[in-house]
Design a protein around this motif. Structure first.
Motif, mmCIF file in Angstrom:
data_model
loop_
_atom_site.group_PDB
_atom_site.id
_atom_site.type_symbol
_atom_site.label_atom_id
_atom_site.label_comp_id
_atom_site.label_asym_id
_atom_site.label_seq_id
_atom_site.Cartn_x
_atom_site.Cartn_y
_atom_site.Cartn_z
ATOM 1 N N PHE A 203 0.802 -1.222 0.000
ATOM 2 C CA PHE A 203 0.000 0.000 0.000
ATOM 3 C C PHE A 203 0.843 1.285 0.000
ATOM 4 C CE2 PHE A 203 -2.744 3.253 1.997
ATOM 5 C CZ PHE A 203 -3.786 3.246 1.080
ATOM 6 N N PRO A 204 1.867 1.423 0.863
ATOM 7 C CA PRO A 204 2.674 2.662 0.818
ATOM 8 C C PRO A 204 3.340 2.880 -0.541
ATOM 9 C CG PRO A 204 3.117 1.425 2.825
ATOM 10 C CD PRO A 204 2.314 0.525 1.940
ATOM 11 N N ALA A 205 3.827 1.785 -1.146
ATOM 12 C CA ALA A 205 4.467 1.915 -2.460
ATOM 13 C C ALA A 205 3.446 2.279 -3.537
ATOM 14 C CB ALA A 205 5.173 0.608 -2.822
ATOM 15 N N PHE A 206 2.220 1.745 -3.422
ATOM 16 C CA PHE A 206 1.165 2.101 -4.375
ATOM 17 C C PHE A 206 0.853 3.599 -4.324
ATOM 18 C CE2 PHE A 206 -0.975 -2.345 -4.584
ATOM 19 C CZ PHE A 206 -0.163 -2.684 -5.649
ATOM 20 N N ILE A 207 0.749 4.140 -3.112
ATOM 21 C CA ILE A 207 0.432 5.573 -2.972
ATOM 22 C C ILE A 207 1.567 6.419 -3.549
ATOM 23 C CG2 ILE A 207 -0.046 7.426 -1.341
ATOM 24 C CD1 ILE A 207 -2.295 5.336 -1.676
ATOM 25 N N LEU A 208 2.800 6.051 -3.224
ATOM 26 C CA LEU A 208 3.953 6.807 -3.731
ATOM 27 C C LEU A 208 4.028 6.687 -5.263
ATOM 28 C CD1 LEU A 208 6.324 8.487 -2.611
ATOM 29 C CD2 LEU A 208 7.707 6.403 -2.684
ATOM 30 N N SER A 209 3.753 5.502 -5.782
ATOM 31 C CA SER A 209 3.773 5.299 -7.227
ATOM 32 C C SER A 209 2.687 6.122 -7.915
ATOM 33 C CB SER A 209 3.575 3.809 -7.538
ATOM 34 O OG SER A 209 3.589 3.567 -8.919
ATOM 35 N N GLY A 210 1.483 6.146 -7.334
ATOM 36 C CA GLY A 210 0.401 6.946 -7.908
ATOM 37 C C GLY A 210 0.756 8.416 -7.966
ATOM 38 N N LEU A 211 1.397 8.921 -6.913
ATOM 39 C CA LEU A 211 1.826 10.320 -6.892
ATOM 40 C C LEU A 211 2.856 10.585 -7.981
ATOM 41 C CD1 LEU A 211 1.978 13.136 -5.595
ATOM 42 C CD2 LEU A 211 3.648 12.204 -3.964
ATOM 43 N N GLY A 212 3.833 9.689 -8.101
ATOM 44 C CA GLY A 212 4.870 9.869 -9.114
ATOM 45 C C GLY A 212 4.318 9.826 -10.528
#
Length: 487
Positions: A363-372
């Motif tokens: 989940f944390p990586a998904f949020i960071l990826s979505g932002l990027g």
């Protein structure tokens, strides 16, 4: 000259072309989750199963430049509707396919429809909205649809495959395509390049379409059969010869398919290079994460799709922020920052454990990826169209789409090779390990995510070095309802 549409009409037009683009992007990802069901129902061999995706990608990636130029010469709305009709009809035939051969053939036709539809849609946006804030807002919405389409495809593919059958991942395009086709003549205005000729660069079209199609095919084949075999080297050489031949043809053509002078726009060139590198990491990211969740964590197709909701919503929410920032401070800082954030997310993915937990690990990586991805897709689209005249809107649209599709093909081929190689190394080094075991698969994925992070970092460097701080925009004046452009 085309008269400006009313503000309301422009936004209705945007809604229509974004809906069509979302269908195209969705289709790239939606098939992945359904592949096991397709394999069982149509008795696909394991070797031929990847052609369900590859057949579509070859035509889509290979014919985009051709589709963009045809839109400029023959009419953007006309090519949009022709591409949409082909795409929708092929989707229906995909769902009705009765064998592996029929499905592969129909996917080829669907890829051709997408190649005509997508650049025409983006060129309609370019010619409908003036360069500046209005176009950036429109591209923010376009970027949200394009960036979230991949994640939404996995979600929808899992839901439809689990609740109904794999055929419905194709049938869902049919009512949507019919509705968009019916509305297009009333919502979209026709436009074409205002040239003193209508010559078509047939030789250039044959060379670049053939070269790109061969390149995508060779990349896919090399990932399975080896990069340094005689066949792979020969195919790469043939592809390179066709693409180099295309450049030579364009340099001397009186009516080039791709005017080489367009690359003098540094922001356009930098955006295309960044787009190729971002797509190389993005396509592979979805591919590997889907395998990780299904083969290592043993998620169902539906659970895998639902897992992407956080990433999808983050892209949608921050796409508006991205266009506002790009309008205020420029494309270069926003795109560079977005690529760096995307690289950071890929580094987080490289730490995924064998017994991963969704909320702590994914989940944390998904949020960071979505932002990027939001901070990358939107300024990239803006930059790829900055300074482009209306006569070259289709060409520029086809170019950025081609960069992304070829980048995706390169990324998936490289990722497949690296993941398979390091999984095999893990098996050789650990007694009792198997190639389908969670530990071996995860090791291969981890190494591959490091390489994909390198792609994203290279894209950030390209954006920072090549894109102008303040690109020279086209001066636009409205006189008596007409859009006059003076470079």
């Amino acid at each position: 000259m085309n008269s400006l549409q009313s503000p309301r009409a422009r936004w209705f037009a945007l809604a229509l072309i974004v809906a069509a683009q979302f269908m195209v992007v969705l289709d790239v990802a939606i098939v992945n989750v359904a592949l096991p069901s397709i394999k069982t129902d149509l008795d696909f061999s394991q070797e031929n199963l990847q052609w369900v995706i590859t057949a579509y990608s070859i035509l889509f990636g290979g014919a985009l430049l051709l589709g963009g130029r045809l839109a400029d010469l023959l009419g953007r709305r006309r090519m949009f509707m022709i591409g949409l009709a082909i795409f929708t009809a092929a989707s229906l035939l995909d769902g009705l396919a009765w064998s592996e051969g029929s499905l592969i053939a129909f996917r080829i036709v669907q890829g051709l429809g997408a190649a005509l539809l997508s650049p025409a849609a983006l060129s309609i946006l370019t010619t409908t909205f003036r360069e500046g804030r209005d176009r950036n807002v429109a591209l923010g919405i376009w970027g949200a649809a394009s960036g979230s389409g991949g994640a939404a495809g996995v979600l929808l593919g899992g839901a439809l495959t689990s609740a109904l059958s794999w055929s419905w991942i194709f049938f869902i395009n049919v009512p949507a395509g019919i509705l968009v086709f019916a509305l297009a003549p009333f919502v979209l205005r026709e436009s074409k390049a205002e040239l003193d000729h209508r010559h078509f660069d047939a030789l250039g079209a044959i060379s670049i379409t053939g070269g790109l199609m061969l390149l995508v095919y060779t990349l896919t084949r090399a990932a399975q059969h080896g990069w340094v075999t005689a066949a792979s080297i020969g195919l790469f050489a043939a592809s390179a010869a066709l693409i180099i031949g295309f450049v030579v043809i364009e340099a001397f053509s009186k009516a080039p398919l791709l005017p080489l002078g367009i690359f003098k726009l540094r922001t356009l060139a930098g955006s295309n290079i960044s787009g190729l590198l971002l797509s190389a990491s993005l396509f592979s990211q979805f591919f590997l994460l889907t395998l990780y969740m299904q083969q290592v964590l043993h998620y169902s197709a539906l659970k895998t799709g639902v897992a992407y909701i956080g990433l999808t919503l983050t892209i949608i929410v921050f796409s508006g922020v991205a266009q506002a920032l790009a309008t205020r401070i420029g494309v270069r800082p926003v795109l560079t920052a977005g690529m760096l954030v995307a690289a950071a997310a890929l580094l987080l993915y490289s730490q995924l454990p064998v017994n991963g937990h969704y909320f702590w690990d994914l989940f944390p990586a998904f949020i960071l990826s979505g932002l990027g991805l939001a901070l990358s897709f939107v300024p990239m689209s803006i930059g790829a169209l900055t300074g482009v005249t209306q006569d070259e809107a289709g060409v520029a649209s086809g170019l950025i789409n081609t960069s992304q599709q070829v980048g995706g093909a390169i990324g998936v081929a490289v990722a497949t090779t690296i993941a398979t190689t390091y999984t095999a190394h893990f098996v050789d080094a650990h007694a009792g390990a198997t190639a389908l075991g969670g530990a071996a698969l995860t090791h291969g994925f981890q190494i591959t995510f490091y390489v994909l992070a390198g792609f994203a970092l290279a894209g950030a460097v390209a954006a920072g070095l090549l894109i102008e701080r303040k690109p020279k925009a086209t001066d636009e004046v409205v006189v008596d309802g007409a859009l006059l452009e003076a470079a």
